[in-house]
Scaffold this motif. Structure first.
Motif, mmCIF file in Angstrom:
data_model
loop_
_atom_site.group_PDB
_atom_site.id
_atom_site.type_symbol
_atom_site.label_atom_id
_atom_site.label_comp_id
_atom_site.label_asym_id
_atom_site.label_seq_id
_atom_site.Cartn_x
_atom_site.Cartn_y
_atom_site.Cartn_z
ATOM 1 N N LYS A 26 0.822 -1.218 0.000
ATOM 2 C CA LYS A 26 0.000 0.000 0.000
ATOM 3 C C LYS A 26 0.854 1.265 0.000
ATOM 4 O O LYS A 26 0.299 2.364 -0.024
ATOM 5 N N GLU A 27 2.177 1.099 0.049
ATOM 6 C CA GLU A 27 3.143 2.203 0.080
ATOM 7 C C GLU A 27 2.908 3.121 1.274
ATOM 8 O O GLU A 27 2.923 4.343 1.167
ATOM 9 N N LYS A 28 2.716 2.504 2.434
ATOM 10 C CA LYS A 28 2.519 3.248 3.675
ATOM 11 C C LYS A 28 3.535 2.770 4.692
ATOM 12 O O LYS A 28 3.984 1.636 4.663
ATOM 13 N N GLY A 29 3.883 3.645 5.595
ATOM 14 C CA GLY A 29 4.797 3.279 6.659
ATOM 15 C C GLY A 29 6.248 3.411 6.246
ATOM 16 O O GLY A 29 6.583 3.909 5.169
ATOM 17 N N PHE A 30 7.108 2.935 7.133
ATOM 18 C CA PHE A 30 8.547 3.022 6.897
ATOM 19 C C PHE A 30 8.942 2.117 5.743
ATOM 20 O O PHE A 30 8.430 1.006 5.606
ATOM 21 N N LEU A 31 9.861 2.587 4.927
ATOM 22 C CA LEU A 31 10.351 1.814 3.785
ATOM 23 C C LEU A 31 11.565 1.000 4.213
ATOM 24 O O LEU A 31 12.637 1.540 4.456
ATOM 25 N N PHE A 32 11.383 -0.301 4.363
ATOM 26 C CA PHE A 32 12.454 -1.206 4.767
ATOM 27 C C PHE A 32 13.247 -1.630 3.533
ATOM 28 O O PHE A 32 13.091 -2.745 3.027
ATOM 29 N N ASN A 33 14.091 -0.735 3.045
ATOM 30 C CA ASN A 33 14.883 -1.018 1.862
ATOM 31 C C ASN A 33 16.238 -0.344 2.016
ATOM 32 O O ASN A 33 16.312 0.829 2.396
ATOM 33 N N ASN A 34 17.295 -1.076 1.717
ATOM 34 C CA ASN A 34 18.644 -0.530 1.884
ATOM 35 C C ASN A 34 18.885 0.719 1.050
ATOM 36 O O ASN A 34 19.564 1.642 1.487
ATOM 37 N N ALA A 35 18.340 0.751 -0.154
ATOM 38 C CA ALA A 35 18.534 1.922 -1.012
ATOM 39 C C ALA A 35 17.951 3.173 -0.360
ATOM 40 O O ALA A 35 18.517 4.256 -0.458
ATOM 41 N N TYR A 36 16.841 3.004 0.322
ATOM 42 C CA TYR A 36 16.221 4.135 1.006
ATOM 43 C C TYR A 36 16.914 4.447 2.327
ATOM 44 O O TYR A 36 17.158 5.607 2.653
ATOM 45 N N ILE A 37 17.236 3.433 3.083
ATOM 46 C CA ILE A 37 17.839 3.628 4.401
ATOM 47 C C ILE A 37 19.191 4.323 4.295
ATOM 48 O O ILE A 37 19.505 5.214 5.081
ATOM 49 N N TRP A 38 20.000 3.938 3.315
ATOM 50 C CA TRP A 38 21.343 4.494 3.189
ATOM 51 C C TRP A 38 21.405 5.773 2.367
ATOM 52 O O TRP A 38 22.461 6.401 2.271
ATOM 53 N N ALA A 39 20.290 6.177 1.782
ATOM 54 C CA ALA A 39 20.268 7.409 0.982
ATOM 55 C C ALA A 39 20.273 8.630 1.898
ATOM 56 O O ALA A 39 19.754 8.591 3.016
#
Length: 106
Positions: A26-39
């Motif tokens: 649903k594209e809601k909440g925290f994005l658990f993805n390394n590309a996002y976390i380390w950006a």
């Protein structure tokens, strides 16, 4: 008794992974993805998050399936459900690597 406790823990972990998966679809909440976390903060604002949410959602759905198979195997002790656990584990690893490479090439 310990089998039931372990199966309940697996069930709880599967439920948590499933909730994270549904929220990611649903594209809601925290994005658990390394590309996002380390950006950096600036990169996060400009980033197209849709493919990263989808990648995380599918990975967490596979993790939920793995925990369901594991909990069921612990309770039923069939022996053949370990194949499902192993297949889910391999599927998560292969999907995570392949989709990361695919996203980087775009």
């Amino acid at each position: 008794m310990t089998e039931i406790v372990c199966a309940m823990i697996c069930g709880i972990l599967a439920l948590i992974a499933l909730v994270i998966s549904v929220r990611s679809f649903k594209e809601k909440g925290f994005l658990f993805n390394n590309a996002y976390i380390w950006a950096s903060k600036q990169e996060r604002e400009q980033m197209n998050k849709k493919p990263h949410y989808r990648q995380s959602a599918i990975a967490f759905a596979l993790i939920a399936a793995m925990f369901v198979c594991l909990g069921t195997e612990i309770v039923l002790n069939t022996g053949w459900l370990w194949i499902g656990v192993g297949a889910s584990c391999i599927a998560v690893l292969v999907y995570a690597i392949a989709s990361s490479i695919k996203n980087e090439l775009k």
